[in-house]
Design a protein around this motif. Sequence first.
Motif, PDB file in Angstrom:
ATOM      1  N   THR A  48      -7.850 -64.566  28.156  1.00 56.78           N
ATOM      2  CA  THR A  48      -8.621 -63.439  27.647  1.00 56.78           C
ATOM      3  C   THR A  48      -9.258 -63.815  26.321  1.00 56.78           C
ATOM      4  N   MET A  49     -10.342 -63.138  25.992  1.00 56.88           N
ATOM      5  CA  MET A  49     -10.958 -63.233  24.673  1.00 56.88           C
ATOM      6  C   MET A  49     -10.826 -61.859  24.056  1.00 56.88           C
ATOM      7  N   ALA A  50      -9.968 -61.743  23.049  1.00 65.44           N
ATOM      8  CA  ALA A  50      -9.663 -60.424  22.494  1.00 65.44           C
ATOM      9  C   ALA A  50      -9.014 -60.591  21.126  1.00 65.44           C
ATOM     10  N   SER A  51      -8.764 -59.467  20.472  1.00 61.79           N
ATOM     11  CA  SER A  51      -8.103 -59.491  19.171  1.00 61.79           C
ATOM     12  C   SER A  51      -6.621 -59.787  19.340  1.00 61.79           C
ATOM     13  N   ASP A  52      -5.948 -60.010  18.215  1.00 64.09           N
ATOM     14  CA  ASP A  52      -4.510 -60.275  18.247  1.00 64.09           C
ATOM     15  C   ASP A  52      -3.744 -59.142  18.920  1.00 64.09           C
ATOM     16  N   ALA A  53      -4.284 -57.939  18.857  1.00 64.21           N
ATOM     17  CA  ALA A  53      -3.587 -56.774  19.407  1.00 64.21           C
ATOM     18  C   ALA A  53      -3.443 -56.843  20.926  1.00 64.21           C
ATOM     19  N   ALA A  54      -4.209 -57.722  21.581  1.00 66.79           N
ATOM     20  CA  ALA A  54      -4.174 -57.805  23.037  1.00 66.79           C
ATOM     21  C   ALA A  54      -3.064 -58.715  23.555  1.00 66.79           C
ATOM     22  N   ALA A 102       4.370 -61.756  32.831  1.00 67.51           N
ATOM     23  CA  ALA A 102       5.499 -61.072  33.451  1.00 67.51           C
ATOM     24  C   ALA A 102       5.264 -60.838  34.936  1.00 67.51           C
ATOM     25  N   MET A 103       4.012 -60.679  35.323  1.00 67.51           N
ATOM     26  CA  MET A 103       3.691 -60.489  36.735  1.00 67.51           C
ATOM     27  C   MET A 103       3.875 -61.775  37.530  1.00 67.51           C
ATOM     28  N   GLY A 104       3.802 -62.931  36.842  1.00 65.65           N
ATOM     29  CA  GLY A 104       4.033 -64.177  37.555  1.00 65.65           C
ATOM     30  C   GLY A 104       3.170 -65.351  37.151  1.00 65.65           C
ATOM     31  N   ALA A 105       2.183 -65.143  36.273  1.00 60.31           N
ATOM     32  CA  ALA A 105       1.352 -66.261  35.823  1.00 60.31           C
ATOM     33  C   ALA A 105       2.211 -67.280  35.091  1.00 60.31           C
ATOM     34  N   HIS A 106       1.788 -68.557  35.146  1.00 60.44           N
ATOM     35  CA  HIS A 106       2.600 -69.631  34.577  1.00 60.44           C
ATOM     36  C   HIS A 106       2.350 -69.854  33.089  1.00 60.44           C
ATOM     37  N   SER A 107       1.136 -69.552  32.618  1.00 62.43           N
ATOM     38  CA  SER A 107       0.822 -69.742  31.200  1.00 62.43           C
ATOM     39  C   SER A 107      -0.340 -68.832  30.826  1.00 62.43           C
ATOM     40  N   ALA A 108      -0.570 -68.699  29.514  1.00 67.00           N
ATOM     41  CA  ALA A 108      -1.624 -67.808  29.024  1.00 67.00           C
ATOM     42  C   ALA A 108      -2.431 -68.490  27.938  1.00 67.00           C
ATOM     43  N   VAL A 109      -3.704 -68.126  27.864  1.00 74.42           N
ATOM     44  CA  VAL A 109      -4.600 -68.615  26.808  1.00 74.42           C
ATOM     45  C   VAL A 109      -5.328 -67.406  26.237  1.00 74.42           C
ATOM     46  N   GLN A 110      -5.231 -67.248  24.926  1.00 72.34           N
ATOM     47  CA  GLN A 110      -5.916 -66.147  24.249  1.00 72.34           C
ATOM     48  C   GLN A 110      -6.881 -66.706  23.219  1.00 72.34           C
ATOM     49  N   ILE A 111      -8.152 -66.316  23.332  1.00 70.61           N
ATOM     50  CA  ILE A 111      -9.150 -66.717  22.346  1.00 70.61           C
ATOM     51  C   ILE A 111      -9.334 -65.558  21.384  1.00 70.61           C
ATOM     52  N   THR A 112      -9.047 -65.779  20.133  1.00 69.89           N
ATOM     53  CA  THR A 112      -9.185 -64.705  19.159  1.00 69.89           C
ATOM     54  C   THR A 112      -9.777 -65.251  17.869  1.00 69.89           C
ATOM     55  N   ASP A 113     -10.750 -64.537  17.352  1.00 68.44           N
ATOM     56  CA  ASP A 113     -11.416 -64.951  16.115  1.00 68.44           C
ATOM     57  C   ASP A 113     -12.135 -63.728  15.562  1.00 68.44           C
ATOM     58  N   ASP A 114     -12.016 -63.496  14.271  1.00 70.36           N
ATOM     59  CA  ASP A 114     -12.647 -62.315  13.663  1.00 70.36           C
ATOM     60  C   ASP A 114     -14.152 -62.292  13.886  1.00 70.36           C
ATOM     61  N   VAL A 115     -14.761 -63.459  13.994  1.00 73.64           N
ATOM     62  CA  VAL A 115     -16.212 -63.534  14.187  1.00 73.64           C
ATOM     63  C   VAL A 115     -16.622 -62.918  15.526  1.00 73.64           C
TER      64      VAL A 115
END
Length: 258
Positions: free
Chosen positions: A62-68, A77-90
């Motif tokens: 996902t591309m979202a704020s830290d709150a996501a 928790a549903m079953g995915a093996h790993s996660a990637v979060q793109i977050t930047d104030d810009v």
Amino acid sequence: MKIVVLLKEVPDTWGDRTLDLETGLAARDASERVLDEIGERALEAALTFSEANEGTEVVVMTMASDAATASLRKGLAMGAHSAVQITDDVLRGADLGVTARVLAAALRRTGFDLVITGNLSTDGSGGVLPAMLAEHLGVPQATALSALEITTDAVRGTRATDFGTAAITAPLPAVISITEALPDARFANFKGIMAAKKKPFEVLSLADLDVDVDPASAAQSIMTAVSQKPPRQAGTKIVDEGDAGEKLAAFLLENRLA
């Protein structure tokens, strides 16, 4: 095989939607943010294939704020093996063009055989992100699929059209989007919730992706005005005085509804 599922946190679909009249962005109360249901269905499609094909890795992104972060962990928790979060104030307020460019860079970095998204989000309802991603990545796209079959080297599905249904086939790697015709997502159980805490969770910034976004133009589309939704007006009431049929017919003709 690696499948990346794009998830998005949106305002609760059962709540009232409001816009910030200064920024034009959707107001997102922390207590009323949820994973978009269409993204959960996309994840379900990936997990179903993964369970039947040993060695398949499912990544949620996902591309979202830290709150996501909490919402993305639900995908784990549903079953995915790993996660990637793109977050930047810009990236606050980034439009679809910037979003597609950043997500494409993250997908190149992570690697993928198949990218699955929902056909459109319930907040912005843009519906063009899958096609934009495919263009950036230089891979085939198969969008708005109402049925889906994934194999080790291709993806097949059907798309509803004005004239019936169309059969769609694309070789991998590819980007696809699915509709609400696909099955509901599973619920995360206690075991999945506990396991999610130990799964890989990578947080990336624009610097990590080597993507340059001008803070003054993160939204490259131009908003000319934003205003409060006007109150709902009362409808036309037709009182039957023996000529209700004629009045109704006149109303339909006047409003070009007949």
